[in-house]
Design a protein around this motif. Structure first.
Motif, PDB file in Angstrom:
ATOM      1  N   CYS A   1       0.846  -1.193   0.000  1.00 14.57           N
ATOM      2  CA  CYS A   1       0.000   0.000   0.000  1.00 14.57           C
ATOM      3  C   CYS A   1       0.884   1.247   0.000  1.00 14.57           C
ATOM      4  CB  CYS A   1      -0.907  -0.002   1.227  1.00 14.57           C
ATOM      5  SG  CYS A   1      -1.971   1.449   1.355  1.00 14.57           S
ATOM      6  N   ARG A   2       0.518   2.187  -0.809  1.00 12.71           N
ATOM      7  CA  ARG A   2       1.251   3.451  -0.883  1.00 12.71           C
ATOM      8  C   ARG A   2       0.361   4.543  -0.313  1.00 12.71           C
ATOM      9  NH1 ARG A   2       5.043   6.546  -3.629  1.00 12.71           N
ATOM     10  NH2 ARG A   2       4.268   8.527  -4.412  1.00 12.71           N
ATOM     11  N   THR A   3       0.809   5.201   0.752  1.00  5.30           N
ATOM     12  CA  THR A   3      -0.003   6.239   1.394  1.00  5.30           C
ATOM     13  C   THR A   3       0.567   7.633   1.213  1.00  5.30           C
ATOM     14  OG1 THR A   3       1.144   5.893   3.501  1.00  5.30           O
ATOM     15  CG2 THR A   3      -0.874   4.625   3.131  1.00  5.30           C
ATOM     16  N   THR A   4       1.688   7.736   0.492  1.00  8.63           N
ATOM     17  CA  THR A   4       2.321   9.041   0.295  1.00  8.63           C
ATOM     18  C   THR A   4       1.439   9.966  -0.534  1.00  8.63           C
ATOM     19  OG1 THR A   4       4.465   7.952   0.366  1.00  8.63           O
ATOM     20  CG2 THR A   4       4.397  10.198  -0.518  1.00  8.63           C
ATOM     21  N   ASP A   5       0.861   9.390  -1.586  1.00  9.36           N
ATOM     22  CA  ASP A   5      -0.054  10.154  -2.422  1.00  9.36           C
ATOM     23  C   ASP A   5      -0.918   9.152  -3.172  1.00  9.36           C
ATOM     24  OD1 ASP A   5       2.781  10.936  -4.487  1.00  9.36           O
ATOM     25  OD2 ASP A   5       1.439   9.218  -4.644  1.00  9.36           O
ATOM     26  N   ARG A   6      -1.660   9.604  -4.166  1.00  8.76           N
ATOM     27  CA  ARG A   6      -2.606   8.726  -4.874  1.00  8.76           C
ATOM     28  C   ARG A   6      -2.082   8.263  -6.229  1.00  8.76           C
ATOM     29  NH1 ARG A   6      -8.539  11.477  -3.683  1.00  8.76           N
ATOM     30  NH2 ARG A   6      -8.212  11.861  -1.458  1.00  8.76           N
TER      31      ARG A   6
ATOM     32  N   MET B   1      -0.155   5.804  -8.711  1.00 11.99           N
ATOM     33  CA  MET B   1       0.304   4.425  -8.819  1.00 11.99           C
ATOM     34  C   MET B   1       1.790   4.383  -9.117  1.00 11.99           C
ATOM     35  SD  MET B   1      -2.418   2.002 -10.804  1.00 11.99           S
ATOM     36  CE  MET B   1      -2.570   3.065 -12.244  1.00 11.99           C
ATOM     37  N   LYS B   2       2.491   3.469  -8.487  1.00 14.94           N
ATOM     38  CA  LYS B   2       3.918   3.310  -8.706  1.00 14.94           C
ATOM     39  C   LYS B   2       4.232   1.825  -8.954  1.00 14.94           C
ATOM     40  CE  LYS B   2       5.084   7.621  -7.935  1.00 14.94           C
ATOM     41  NZ  LYS B   2       5.711   8.478  -8.967  1.00 14.94           N
ATOM     42  N   VAL B   3       5.414   1.583  -9.514  1.00 13.64           N
ATOM     43  CA  VAL B   3       5.770   0.209  -9.849  1.00 13.64           C
ATOM     44  C   VAL B   3       7.066  -0.257  -9.195  1.00 13.64           C
ATOM     45  CG1 VAL B   3       4.544   0.369 -12.038  1.00 13.64           C
ATOM     46  CG2 VAL B   3       6.997   0.872 -11.948  1.00 13.64           C
ATOM     47  N   THR B   4       7.639   0.528  -8.329  1.00 17.51           N
ATOM     48  CA  THR B   4       8.867   0.128  -7.658  1.00 17.51           C
ATOM     49  C   THR B   4       8.609  -0.092  -6.168  1.00 17.51           C
ATOM     50  OG1 THR B   4       9.479   2.439  -7.330  1.00 17.51           O
ATOM     51  CG2 THR B   4      10.343   1.351  -9.285  1.00 17.51           C
ATOM     52  N   THR B   5       9.359  -1.007  -5.587  1.00 13.76           N
ATOM     53  CA  THR B   5       9.133  -1.368  -4.188  1.00 13.76           C
ATOM     54  C   THR B   5       9.333  -0.191  -3.248  1.00 13.76           C
ATOM     55  OG1 THR B   5      11.425  -2.128  -3.995  1.00 13.76           O
ATOM     56  CG2 THR B   5       9.785  -3.783  -4.567  1.00 13.76           C
ATOM     57  N   ARG B   6      10.288   0.667  -3.530  1.00 14.77           N
ATOM     58  CA  ARG B   6      10.599   1.761  -2.604  1.00 14.77           C
ATOM     59  C   ARG B   6       9.497   2.808  -2.533  1.00 14.77           C
ATOM     60  NH1 ARG B   6      13.792   2.775  -7.140  1.00 14.77           N
ATOM     61  NH2 ARG B   6      13.415   4.792  -8.155  1.00 14.77           N
ATOM     62  N   GLU B   7       8.560   2.750  -3.468  1.00 15.52           N
ATOM     63  CA  GLU B   7       7.473   3.739  -3.484  1.00 15.52           C
ATOM     64  C   GLU B   7       6.294   3.322  -2.608  1.00 15.52           C
ATOM     65  OE1 GLU B   7       7.943   6.510  -4.865  1.00 15.52           O
ATOM     66  OE2 GLU B   7       9.240   6.296  -6.616  1.00 15.52           O
ATOM     67  N   TYR B   8       6.339   2.131  -2.038  1.00 10.91           N
ATOM     68  CA  TYR B   8       5.249   1.644  -1.212  1.00 10.91           C
ATOM     69  C   TYR B   8       5.629   1.665   0.255  1.00 10.91           C
ATOM     70  CZ  TYR B   8       2.563   0.438  -5.314  1.00 10.91           C
ATOM     71  OH  TYR B   8       1.836   0.516  -6.471  1.00 10.91           O
ATOM     72  N   ASP B   9       4.675   2.006   1.103  1.00 12.48           N
ATOM     73  CA  ASP B   9       4.944   2.266   2.508  1.00 12.48           C
ATOM     74  C   ASP B   9       4.655   1.085   3.428  1.00 12.48           C
ATOM     75  OD1 ASP B   9       3.349   5.141   1.439  1.00 12.48           O
ATOM     76  OD2 ASP B   9       5.469   5.140   2.011  1.00 12.48           O
ATOM     77  N   TYR B  10       3.695   0.249   3.057  1.00  9.83           N
ATOM     78  CA  TYR B  10       3.299  -0.866   3.911  1.00  9.83           C
ATOM     79  C   TYR B  10       3.263  -2.151   3.091  1.00  9.83           C
ATOM     80  CZ  TYR B  10       1.910   2.840   7.084  1.00  9.83           C
ATOM     81  OH  TYR B  10       1.910   3.939   7.896  1.00  9.83           O
ATOM     82  N   TRP B  11       3.656  -3.238   3.747  1.00 13.89           N
ATOM     83  CA  TRP B  11       3.751  -4.537   3.083  1.00 13.89           C
ATOM     84  C   TRP B  11       3.133  -5.629   3.943  1.00 13.89           C
ATOM     85  CZ3 TRP B  11       5.963  -5.156  -1.749  1.00 13.89           C
ATOM     86  CH2 TRP B  11       6.618  -4.033  -2.265  1.00 13.89           C
ATOM     87  N   GLY B  12       2.571  -6.624   3.258  1.00 15.41           N
ATOM     88  CA  GLY B  12       2.138  -7.826   3.949  1.00 15.41           C
ATOM     89  C   GLY B  12       3.301  -8.782   4.114  1.00 15.41           C
ATOM     90  N   GLN B  13       3.011  -9.942   4.724  1.00 15.27           N
ATOM     91  CA  GLN B  13       4.065 -10.914   5.004  1.00 15.27           C
ATOM     92  C   GLN B  13       4.312 -11.849   3.826  1.00 15.27           C
ATOM     93  OE1 GLN B  13       0.957 -11.329   5.820  1.00 15.27           O
ATOM     94  NE2 GLN B  13       0.542 -13.457   5.210  1.00 15.27           N
TER      95      GLN B  13
END
Length: 124
Positions: free
Chosen positions: A97-102, A104-116
């Protein structure tokens, strides 16, 4: 804070289908982009699909036409329908999930939260 829990992984034969689900809690994610990534043994985590708050979608070329990402904002969930699975789809699949803004991104560093992660194995 956002907690993400994936489910639905398993063992499937080539050509088969699986549906992964990601349940979000702690915060409503309906306004944020969500993504699916995967990581095979010995390889870097790679982008699979993303969906915007407005349900625009984007796919990696390797899964285009076979995978479909969707979201249910009333249930705070995101799904990945995977059809025509191939052995090379074998990997651990992660919801993000990316909460920085709305955007869409395709790189891992652009996402803030991850599942297991949930394991998907495609083998005969």
């Amino acid at each position: 804070q956002v907690q993400l829990v994936e489910s639905g992984g398993g063992l499937v034969q080539p050509g088969g289908s699986l549906r992964l689900s990601c349940a979000a809690s702690g915060r409503a994610v309906s306004l944020y982009p969500m993504g699916w990534f995967r990581q095979a043994p010995g390889k870097e985590r790679e982008f699979v699909a993303a969906i915007s708050w407005g349900r625009s979608t984007y796919y990696a070329d390797s899964v285009k036409g076979r995978f479909t990402i969707s979201r249910d904002n009333t249930k705070n969930t995101v799904a990945l329908q995977m059809n025509s699975l191939k052995p090379e789809d074998t990997a651990v699949y992660f919801c993000a999930c990316r909460t920085t803004d709305r955007i869409m991104k395709v790189t891992t560093r652009e996402y803030d939260y991850w599942g297991q992660g949930t394991q998907v194995t495609v083998s005969s």
